[in-house]
Write a protein that holds these residues in place. Structure first.
Motif, PDB file in Angstrom:
ATOM      1  N   ASN A 102     -58.827 -15.048  49.154  1.00 51.62           N
ATOM      2  CA  ASN A 102     -60.222 -14.731  49.484  1.00 51.62           C
ATOM      3  C   ASN A 102     -60.293 -13.814  50.708  1.00 51.62           C
ATOM      4  O   ASN A 102     -60.990 -14.091  51.682  1.00 51.62           O
ATOM      5  CB  ASN A 102     -61.015 -16.012  49.739  1.00 51.62           C
ATOM      6  CG  ASN A 102     -61.008 -16.944  48.543  1.00 51.62           C
ATOM      7  OD1 ASN A 102     -61.162 -16.515  47.403  1.00 51.62           O
ATOM      8  ND2 ASN A 102     -60.803 -18.234  48.796  1.00 51.62           N
ATOM      9  N   THR A 103     -59.568 -12.710  50.626  1.00 54.08           N
ATOM     10  CA  THR A 103     -59.464 -11.775  51.743  1.00 54.08           C
ATOM     11  C   THR A 103     -60.517 -10.681  51.626  1.00 54.08           C
ATOM     12  O   THR A 103     -60.730 -10.130  50.541  1.00 54.08           O
ATOM     13  CB  THR A 103     -58.067 -11.124  51.772  1.00 54.08           C
ATOM     14  OG1 THR A 103     -57.076 -12.145  51.843  1.00 54.08           O
ATOM     15  CG2 THR A 103     -57.919 -10.192  52.954  1.00 54.08           C
ATOM     16  N   THR A 104     -61.172 -10.380  52.733  1.00 53.38           N
ATOM     17  CA  THR A 104     -62.052  -9.217  52.807  1.00 53.38           C
ATOM     18  C   THR A 104     -61.491  -8.272  53.865  1.00 53.38           C
ATOM     19  O   THR A 104     -60.993  -8.710  54.903  1.00 53.38           O
ATOM     20  CB  THR A 104     -63.502  -9.599  53.154  1.00 53.38           C
ATOM     21  OG1 THR A 104     -63.542 -10.214  54.449  1.00 53.38           O
ATOM     22  CG2 THR A 104     -64.056 -10.556  52.109  1.00 53.38           C
ATOM     23  N   LEU A 105     -61.592  -6.983  53.589  1.00 55.40           N
ATOM     24  CA  LEU A 105     -61.035  -5.970  54.478  1.00 55.40           C
ATOM     25  C   LEU A 105     -62.039  -4.853  54.675  1.00 55.40           C
ATOM     26  O   LEU A 105     -62.647  -4.365  53.718  1.00 55.40           O
ATOM     27  CB  LEU A 105     -59.751  -5.398  53.855  1.00 55.40           C
ATOM     28  CG  LEU A 105     -59.177  -4.120  54.494  1.00 55.40           C
ATOM     29  CD1 LEU A 105     -58.608  -4.412  55.865  1.00 55.40           C
ATOM     30  CD2 LEU A 105     -58.101  -3.505  53.579  1.00 55.40           C
ATOM     31  N   HIS A 106     -62.219  -4.432  55.927  1.00 54.22           N
ATOM     32  CA  HIS A 106     -62.965  -3.215  56.239  1.00 54.22           C
ATOM     33  C   HIS A 106     -62.084  -2.393  57.164  1.00 54.22           C
ATOM     34  O   HIS A 106     -61.664  -2.857  58.225  1.00 54.22           O
ATOM     35  CB  HIS A 106     -64.291  -3.526  56.938  1.00 54.22           C
ATOM     36  CG  HIS A 106     -65.034  -2.292  57.363  1.00 54.22           C
ATOM     37  ND1 HIS A 106     -65.710  -1.485  56.462  1.00 54.22           N
ATOM     38  CD2 HIS A 106     -65.174  -1.708  58.589  1.00 54.22           C
ATOM     39  CE1 HIS A 106     -66.258  -0.470  57.103  1.00 54.22           C
ATOM     40  NE2 HIS A 106     -65.949  -0.577  58.395  1.00 54.22           N
ATOM     41  N   VAL A 107     -61.772  -1.162  56.753  1.00 55.63           N
ATOM     42  CA  VAL A 107     -60.864  -0.335  57.534  1.00 55.63           C
ATOM     43  C   VAL A 107     -61.384   1.088  57.632  1.00 55.63           C
ATOM     44  O   VAL A 107     -61.920   1.642  56.666  1.00 55.63           O
ATOM     45  CB  VAL A 107     -59.433  -0.365  56.916  1.00 55.63           C
ATOM     46  CG1 VAL A 107     -59.435   0.122  55.468  1.00 55.63           C
ATOM     47  CG2 VAL A 107     -58.458   0.441  57.751  1.00 55.63           C
ATOM     48  N   THR A 108     -61.256   1.670  58.818  1.00 57.29           N
ATOM     49  CA  THR A 108     -61.603   3.071  59.053  1.00 57.29           C
ATOM     50  C   THR A 108     -60.422   3.743  59.746  1.00 57.29           C
ATOM     51  O   THR A 108     -59.534   3.086  60.285  1.00 57.29           O
ATOM     52  CB  THR A 108     -62.852   3.205  59.948  1.00 57.29           C
ATOM     53  OG1 THR A 108     -62.610   2.535  61.208  1.00 57.29           O
ATOM     54  CG2 THR A 108     -64.068   2.583  59.273  1.00 57.29           C
ATOM     55  N   GLY A 109     -60.441   5.082  59.735  1.00 57.06           N
ATOM     56  CA  GLY A 109     -59.376   5.831  60.380  1.00 57.06           C
ATOM     57  C   GLY A 109     -58.650   6.714  59.394  1.00 57.06           C
ATOM     58  O   GLY A 109     -59.214   7.133  58.374  1.00 57.06           O
ATOM     59  N   SER A 110     -57.393   7.003  59.687  1.00 57.60           N
ATOM     60  CA  SER A 110     -56.569   7.836  58.811  1.00 57.60           C
ATOM     61  C   SER A 110     -55.295   7.064  58.482  1.00 57.60           C
ATOM     62  O   SER A 110     -54.580   6.635  59.386  1.00 57.60           O
ATOM     63  CB  SER A 110     -56.199   9.152  59.502  1.00 57.60           C
ATOM     64  OG  SER A 110     -57.362   9.910  59.809  1.00 57.60           O
ATOM     65  N   GLY A 111     -55.044   6.919  57.177  1.00 52.88           N
ATOM     66  CA  GLY A 111     -53.850   6.177  56.803  1.00 52.88           C
ATOM     67  C   GLY A 111     -53.772   5.878  55.326  1.00 52.88           C
ATOM     68  O   GLY A 111     -54.416   6.539  54.498  1.00 52.88           O
ATOM     69  N   GLU A 112     -52.970   4.888  54.985  1.00 55.09           N
ATOM     70  CA  GLU A 112     -52.719   4.504  53.599  1.00 55.09           C
ATOM     71  C   GLU A 112     -52.882   2.998  53.459  1.00 55.09           C
ATOM     72  O   GLU A 112     -52.485   2.236  54.342  1.00 55.09           O
ATOM     73  CB  GLU A 112     -51.303   4.903  53.177  1.00 55.09           C
ATOM     74  CG  GLU A 112     -51.022   6.393  53.275  1.00 55.09           C
ATOM     75  CD  GLU A 112     -49.588   6.735  52.917  1.00 55.09           C
ATOM     76  OE1 GLU A 112     -48.747   5.796  52.886  1.00 55.09           O
ATOM     77  OE2 GLU A 112     -49.293   7.915  52.657  1.00 55.09           O
TER      78      GLU A 112
END
Length: 297
Positions: free
Chosen positions: A257-267
């Motif tokens: 039950n994982t939620t992820l919010h990510v910003t920036g530059s990457g993979e």
């Protein structure tokens, strides 16, 4: 942005897998001189087979128990590797080299187990120590080979989702997530494990909103020929929210039950059961997590 070295990906996937097999510690070595900060014995497991990094005399009974735990978990890893190879073979992939490495890995683990059994029936303390030492050497060799197996398995994995400075990614699901780059990430899960490597020394981790988290290891990992070391931290029993940021870092997550919010530059690589949305200034691309080659459930 630094590309994630394949050996680090292999190490991190091994780590989250093993933490998934048990919440008890099992310590893998890393490329170069990697010193783990948990209970002995500590090993440097890369390149030529080496002795424990500590000169302190280790109680044979303690080391024997440590090795037995490693063998047990390695046996479980072998079963999962074999299932993954069968799946790839059914998909028409040529996995002959991979199969040979897994066979060799299984043989090393079997030898280590056999030496421990001989230690049980040893007629003297010196004979017991000899067989424990032989078992240790086999497990060191098996760990080296296991990293190579995961690097090879990475070649069968689909490519990652890429984000740039004006994009953000939101994901929900259960499974394994690998993130790498100049990133700000907010992660929430009902239960799971996290390992993170800081390549530039500016990583920030906010665990104030975690209900429960135990640091398994805090160590230095070397990932290049010049033996430059980088900080790595691993957590188990993660429940709640954690925020991470850094200009060059790699994060490995295994959770439910994982939620992820990510910003920036990457993979970002997402393996398991879930979905994601990639937002580029209002233009949204939706997708699903990939079925993992190596089942970690």
């Amino acid at each position: 942005m630094k590309k994630l070295p394949l050996i680090v990906l292999g190490v991190l996937v091994v780590m989250v897998l093993i933490m998934g097999l048990s919440d008890r510690d099992r310590h893998h070595g890393y490329e170069g001189n990697s010193k783990m900060s948990s209970s002995p014995p500590e090993y440097t497991l890369y390149g030529e087979v080496q002795s424990p990094v500590s000169n302190e005399k280790i109680n044979p009974k303690d080391e024997k128990s440590f090795l037995e735990d490693n063998v047990e978990k390695s046996d479980e890893i072998i079963l999962r590797l074999e299932d993954s190879i069968e799946r790839l073979e059914n998909e028409g992939k040529d996995v002959s080299d991979l199969q040979e490495m897994v066979t060799d890995y299984s043989s090393l683990v079997s030898d280590a187990k056999a030496y421990l059994e001989k230690a049980d029936s040893a007629e003297s303390a010196s004979e017991e120590e000899k067989y424990i030492s032989l078992s240790r050497e086999k497990m060191i060799q098996s760990d080296i080979l296991l990293k190579k197996i995961f690097v090879d398995m990475h070649n069968y994995m689909p490519g990652p989702v890429e984000i740039t400075g004006n994009e953000s990614l939101d994901a929900n699901g259960s499974g394994v997530i690998i993130l790498s780059g100049d990133l700000d990430a907010d992660i929430s899960m009902s239960s799971g494990k996290i390992s993170v490597v800081d390549f530039e020394g500016d990583m920030s981790i906010d665990t104030d909103e975690l209900e429960n988290a135990n640091i398994v290891t805090e160590s230095a990992i070397s990932t290049s020929a010049n033996n430059e070391s980088h900080r790595m931290i691993s957590y188990v029993d993660v429940q709640g929210n954690v925020s991470l940021s850094g200009s060059s870092m790699t994060i490995a997550v295994m959770g439910d039950n994982t939620t992820l919010h990510v910003t920036g530059s990457g993979e970002i690589q997402l393996y398991g059961n879930g979905s994601y949305c990639l937002d580029n200034s209002g233009s949204v691309t939706e997708g699903f997590w990939l079925a993992p080659i190596f089942d970690t459930v």
